[in-house]
Design an enzyme around this catalytic site. Structure first.
Site, PDB file in Angstrom:
ATOM      1  N   LYS A   1     -63.098  23.621 -25.724  1.00 13.27           N
ATOM      2  CA  LYS A   1     -62.035  24.130 -26.604  1.00 13.27           C
ATOM      3  C   LYS A   1     -61.050  23.058 -27.065  1.00 13.27           C
ATOM      4  O   LYS A   1     -60.566  23.121 -28.187  1.00 13.27           O
ATOM      5  CB  LYS A   1     -61.307  25.304 -25.963  1.00 13.27           C
ATOM      6  CG  LYS A   1     -60.498  24.965 -24.739  1.00 13.27           C
ATOM      7  CD  LYS A   1     -59.970  26.233 -24.072  1.00 13.27           C
ATOM      8  CE  LYS A   1     -59.173  25.880 -22.844  1.00 13.27           C
ATOM      9  NZ  LYS A   1     -59.118  26.954 -21.855  1.00 13.27           N
TER      10      LYS A   1
ATOM     11  N   ARG B   1     -52.728  35.276 -15.395  1.00 13.75           N
ATOM     12  CA  ARG B   1     -53.179  35.304 -16.776  1.00 13.75           C
ATOM     13  C   ARG B   1     -54.201  36.441 -16.848  1.00 13.75           C
ATOM     14  O   ARG B   1     -53.847  37.560 -16.531  1.00 13.75           O
ATOM     15  CB  ARG B   1     -53.706  33.923 -17.225  1.00 13.75           C
ATOM     16  CG  ARG B   1     -53.619  33.786 -18.754  1.00 13.75           C
ATOM     17  CD  ARG B   1     -54.078  32.437 -19.259  1.00 13.75           C
ATOM     18  NE  ARG B   1     -55.520  32.262 -19.115  1.00 13.75           N
ATOM     19  CZ  ARG B   1     -56.172  31.189 -19.578  1.00 13.75           C
ATOM     20  NH1 ARG B   1     -55.526  30.225 -20.200  1.00 13.75           N
ATOM     21  NH2 ARG B   1     -57.479  31.081 -19.414  1.00 13.75           N
TER      22      ARG B   1
HETATM   23  C1  LIG Z   1     -59.586  26.575 -20.725  1.00 17.00           C
HETATM   24  C2  LIG Z   1     -60.304  27.358 -19.718  1.00 17.00           C
HETATM   25  C3  LIG Z   1     -61.088  26.704 -18.762  1.00 17.00           C
HETATM   26  C4  LIG Z   1     -61.161  25.201 -18.653  1.00 17.00           C
HETATM   27  O1  LIG Z   1     -59.955  24.701 -18.176  1.00 17.00           O
HETATM   28  P1  LIG Z   1     -59.750  23.143 -17.845  1.00 17.00           P
HETATM   29  O2  LIG Z   1     -58.484  23.087 -17.117  1.00 17.00           O
HETATM   30  O3  LIG Z   1     -59.718  22.453 -19.159  1.00 17.00           O
HETATM   31  O4  LIG Z   1     -60.911  22.733 -17.035  1.00 17.00           O
HETATM   32  C5  LIG Z   1     -61.787  27.476 -17.859  1.00 17.00           C
HETATM   33  N1  LIG Z   1     -61.718  28.818 -17.889  1.00 17.00           N
HETATM   34  C6  LIG Z   1     -60.987  29.484 -18.807  1.00 17.00           C
HETATM   35  C7  LIG Z   1     -60.973  30.959 -18.772  1.00 17.00           C
HETATM   36  C8  LIG Z   1     -60.243  28.770 -19.745  1.00 17.00           C
HETATM   37  O5  LIG Z   1     -59.509  29.435 -20.633  1.00 17.00           O
END
Ligand SMILES: *Cc1c(COP(=O)(O)O)cnc(C)c1O
Length: 363
Positions: free
Chosen positions: A42, A135
């Site tokens: 992302k 979250r």
């Molecule tokens: C962004 C995200 C990740 C990855 O997070 P990092 O800290 O970049 O490794 C994993 N799971 C979800 C649900 C996310 O939104």
């Protein structure tokens, strides 16, 4: 000195071999503990070249939080997981382009089932559990069981996993105790429903310290990793990955004014263009540069000059103001490189003004 490009700046340099190296180290470490890794793209706006490198390094699949990003990468041969919770307004696109989604709402799951039936597709889901970071995820045990029970009866939805997320809102760190608690919850659900989840997805880059200490409970067999691959460090303590690379991305900007000026503004002082009242230290006349990069391109607080002893004084939409210190060799038109934090990198990728160039693997 950085070689000048004709393309116009700012330019984001994407070092594919460093990304490959970080991904390989993490994937290898995980593999030996029976854990598979999804590469999270992302922050790169779903960059297909980055995704390709992650696939080459051996990720189980690619995860992204925007359906547009998954569309951009869709031609690659791997499984795609949509890791933001699906919305009613995007269900059709999501079922069309994502193989797996993360879910916490029964009504959304029903809608996924509807569309999957209409489109004669099988859609896989991971149910998200709230473990305290506040979250996404189901917190109430009764609700969790109710959702699982109903999903197991859906015809076009396949329940492939259970997941949890940390360190994204509440700053909660996935300690071993937290992950043991999650594992026990998973074991109870498996016993209760006589099922085996194939993906038990225990977190993101904040689980990297436990991964390297080999302290992730055995039950957990999957992690979703973005930042640790992209920036070579964990997100629990921001420590570098052993053997990892920090030179994965660099942003370059050009000096478009270079003059000696006083270090304190003069005249009647009120707020700057962004509503802040700036504070200045009088350091006399300084050698100062304006660079053609600003808030439309990056988060200026997350920018770290590659050259030592130059200091970022501030920025607005289009200019970065830099104190060049004793660097008398720097000239008008020179290119200055910066490393970026996650927030700045995210902005660089999403800004239409930032051009991208790739350093290929083995080049
Ligand atoms: C962004 C995200 C990740 C990855 O997070 P990092 O800290 O970049 O490794 C994993 N799971 C979800 C649900 C996310 O939104």
């Amino acid at each position: 000195m950085i070689k000048k490009m004709k393309k116009g700046y700012p330019i984001l340099e994407i070092n594919l071999s460093s990304i490959y190296q970080n991904a390989s180290i993490i994937i290898e470490k995980a593999k030996r503990q029976g854990i598979s890794i999804d590469g999270v793209t992302k922050v790169t706006l779903g960059d297909p070249k980055v995704a390709e490198v992650l696939i080459k390094a051996g990720v189980r699949g690619i995860s992204d939080s925007r359906i547009e990003n998954i569309k951009r990468m869709r031609k690659l041969k791997t499984e795609f997981t949509f890791i933001r919770l699906p919305s009613f307004s995007e269900i059709k696109e999501i079922v069309n382009y994502a193989d797996i989604t993360l879910n916490s709402e029964l009504n959304i799951l029903r809608e996924l089932e509807n569309f999957a039936q209409k489109m004669r597709k099988k859609h896989k889901v991971i149910i998200m559990v709230e473990m305290g970071d506040l979250r996404e995820g189901i917190w109430d045990k009764k609700e969790l069981e109710k959702v699982i029970k109903e999903v197991l009866n859906m015809k076009n939805i396949e329940l492939v996993g259970i997941g949890t997320n940390f360190t994204c809102f509440g700053g909660v760190i996935p300690t071993q105790e937290k992950l043991i608690e999650f594992s026990e919850l998973v074991e109870n659900l498996e016993r209760k429903f006589s099922i085996n989840f194939s993906l038990i997805s225990g977190g993101n880059s904040s689980s990297i310290p436990l991964l390297f200490k080999e302290e992730i409970p055995k039950k957990i067999n999957h992690l979703r990793i973005g930042e640790a691959i992209m920036l070579g460090r964990d997100t629990a303590y921001r420590d570098p990955i052993p053997g990892g690379r920090r030179d994965t991305f660099r942003i370059l900007a050009e000096i478009i004014e270079l003059k000696e000026k006083p270090s304190v503004p003069w005249g009647v002082i009120n707020e700057d263009a962004f509503g802040h009242k700036p504070v200045f230290k009088n350091r006399g006349i300084r050698k100062r540069a304006l660079l053609n990069i600003g808030r439309q391109d990056i988060d200026t607080k997350g920018l770290f000059p590659e050259i030592p002893d130059i200091e970022i004084l501030g920025a607005n939409s289009d200019y970065l103001v830099v104190d060049l210190g004793e660097h008398t060799e720097i000239k008008l038109g020179d290119i200055i490189g910066f490393y970026l934090n996650y927030s700045s990198l995210l902005q660089a990728f999403t800004s239409p003004f930032v051009k991208k160039i790739y350093k290929e693997v083995n080049s």
